[in-house]
Design a protein around this motif. Structure first.
Motif, PDB file in Angstrom:
ATOM      1  N   ASP A   1       0.846  -1.319  -0.332  1.00 25.65           N
ATOM      2  CA  ASP A   1      -0.109   0.095   0.133  1.00 25.65           C
ATOM      3  C   ASP A   1       0.936   1.222  -0.016  1.00 25.65           C
ATOM      4  O   ASP A   1       1.543   1.602   1.070  1.00 25.65           O
ATOM      5  N   ARG A   2       1.029   1.830  -1.126  1.00 29.30           N
ATOM      6  CA  ARG A   2       1.847   3.101  -1.186  1.00 29.30           C
ATOM      7  C   ARG A   2       1.203   4.334  -0.577  1.00 29.30           C
ATOM      8  O   ARG A   2      -0.011   4.484  -0.707  1.00 29.30           O
ATOM      9  N   ARG A   3       2.170   5.113   0.109  1.00 30.96           N
ATOM     10  CA  ARG A   3       1.592   6.400   1.028  1.00 30.96           C
ATOM     11  C   ARG A   3       2.823   7.242   0.667  1.00 30.96           C
ATOM     12  O   ARG A   3       4.004   6.870   0.559  1.00 30.96           O
ATOM     13  N   TRP A   4       2.283   8.375   1.286  1.00 30.37           N
ATOM     14  CA  TRP A   4       3.427   9.590   1.416  1.00 30.37           C
ATOM     15  C   TRP A   4       4.170   9.394   2.690  1.00 30.37           C
ATOM     16  O   TRP A   4       3.485   9.360   3.760  1.00 30.37           O
ATOM     17  N   GLY A   5       5.299   8.675   2.618  1.00 32.92           N
ATOM     18  CA  GLY A   5       5.887   8.426   4.050  1.00 32.92           C
ATOM     19  C   GLY A   5       7.303   8.441   4.002  1.00 32.92           C
ATOM     20  O   GLY A   5       8.239   8.757   2.993  1.00 32.92           O
TER      21      GLY A   5
ATOM     22  N   ASP B   1       4.922   3.476   7.811  1.00 29.77           N
ATOM     23  CA  ASP B   1       4.001   4.088   8.612  1.00 29.77           C
ATOM     24  C   ASP B   1       4.564   5.211   9.141  1.00 29.77           C
ATOM     25  O   ASP B   1       3.514   5.953  10.048  1.00 29.77           O
TER      26      ASP B   1
ATOM     27  N   ARG C   1       6.499   9.413  -2.262  1.00 23.14           N
ATOM     28  CA  ARG C   1       5.041   9.049  -2.289  1.00 23.14           C
ATOM     29  C   ARG C   1       4.573   7.479  -2.494  1.00 23.14           C
ATOM     30  O   ARG C   1       3.708   6.929  -2.201  1.00 23.14           O
TER      31      ARG C   1
ATOM     32  N   THR D   1       5.933   2.651   1.846  1.00 20.26           N
ATOM     33  CA  THR D   1       4.974   1.773   2.553  1.00 20.26           C
ATOM     34  C   THR D   1       5.431   2.003   4.054  1.00 20.26           C
ATOM     35  O   THR D   1       4.697   1.301   4.943  1.00 20.26           O
TER      36      THR D   1
END
Length: 343
Positions: A103-107, A241, A236, A239
């Motif tokens: 799950d890709r996210r800004w991290g 948290d 972007r 993965t």
């Protein structure tokens, strides 16, 4: 890239019981550890051997858990000095490759690099700046970052003991710490395009404080002869948290900058750790009031500055277990320094 961050209290520089517990529980896979930052309870000066003691302990421990080769690849940044309320601890960074379905996210993402060893006459010079700049660029590329998304660059750099000063233009070992930190910080500024390398000279180092990096944190130690570089930023396709933000303290009492750095993470109630630089303002004043840190012959001004900034940061986050490093030459404006927050 999946990056995890763990803050672990320590009872002494060789206390790894907290790390061992997390490994035994399966929370940390030792093979995924890429960097460890620590605050040790020495004096933070040339003869602070708590830094080397902590690094040696960690290396032997990780060698047994993984391999000698793997343990050598880890970035070890031990910052001596827990004056005032600062509490000794480790911050452990792990990195794993993502699965295709992640799950890709800004991290948070990170990159690391070890430079070559420096000759005594290279420490605190333009040569050191250029070598560090190249290393920072390598770490940025490894992290998949662009310069504008870099929030913190931590470097552990060498100093010179008396037996190496014969081959150096620097007059004493304590000043070698400042020049090494300064050149390393300017290397970060060059790599990130914060300053133009074409106009840099050796005379600027530890003198022209209008030149600085807003994200560099450098710490000198006797335990190495190269620079170990850790670059942290957000991307972007992470993965993780975790997320990182930063600000710049204009002076040692700049609480607003601490709050702004915390707010920039978007998760002010989920802080993992705060990383700040501290120095006694070279003008001899703070908020137009005279200070005496630079005139005290009994206690190093870097120790006093750590105590002040440590108290300021701890008072905001209500946790004395924060990372505050003394000596911020070319790391933020004179008298101030960068501050980064991981949440």
């Amino acid at each position: 890239m999946n990056v995890n961050v763990f803050k672990i209290p320590q009872r002494s520089p060789d206390d790894l019981t907290g790390l061992e517990t997390l490994i035994q529980q399966g929370t940390i896979d030792p093979a995924t550890i890429v960097a460890i930052m620590g605050k040790t309870e020495g004096n933070g000066c040339v003869n602070d051997f708590t830094r080397g003691f902590a690094v040696q302990t960690l290396k032997f421990y990780l060698q047994a858990k993984t391999s000698i080769e793997q343990a050598k690849t880890v970035i070890y940044v031990m910052s001596g000095g827990t004056e005032g309320v600062l509490s000794p601890h480790l911050t452990v960074f792990t990195r794993e490759n993502d699965s295709a379905e992640g799950d890709r996210r800004w991290g948070l993402v990170l990159g690391v690099h070890h430079t070559r060893n420096f000759l005594p006459n290279e420490i605190g010079t333009l040569t050191m700046i250029h070598v560090v700049a190249a290393g920072v660029k390598t770490a940025i590329a490894q992290a998949g970052l662009t310069p504008e998304h870099v929030h913190f660059v931590q470097i552990k750099c060498p100093l010179m003991t008396a037996d190496r000063l014969d081959n150096s233009p620097i007059p004493d070992s304590y000043k070698s710490m400042a020049y090494s930190r300064a050149a390393s910080a300017l290397g970060v500024a060059v790599a990130l395009g914060e300053i133009d390398p074409e106009h840099l000279t050796d005379a600027d180092i530890c003198h022209n404080y209008a030149l600085y990096s807003s994200v560099a944190s450098t710490s000198a130690g006797v335990e190495l002869q190269n620079c170990e570089i850790l670059v942290l930023g957000n991307a972007r396709d992470s993965t993780s948290d975790f997320v990182i933000g930063h600000g710049v303290m204009q002076h040692a009492l700049d609480i607003d900058a601490v709050k702004q750095a915390i707010a920039s993470t978007g998760s002010p109630d989920r802080i993992i750790n705060v990383f700040a630089k501290a120095e006694a303002d070279p003008s001899g004043k703070i908020l137009d009031r005279r200070h005496t840190m630079l005139d005290d012959s009994d206690i190093s001004h870097t120790r006093m500055a750590r105590a002040v900034v440590g108290a300021v940061v701890a008072s905001v986050v209500q946790d004395p277990m924060v990372y505050v490093s003394g000596g911020s030459e070319h790391q933020g404006p004179a008298g101030g320094g960068p501050i980064a927050v991981i949440a």
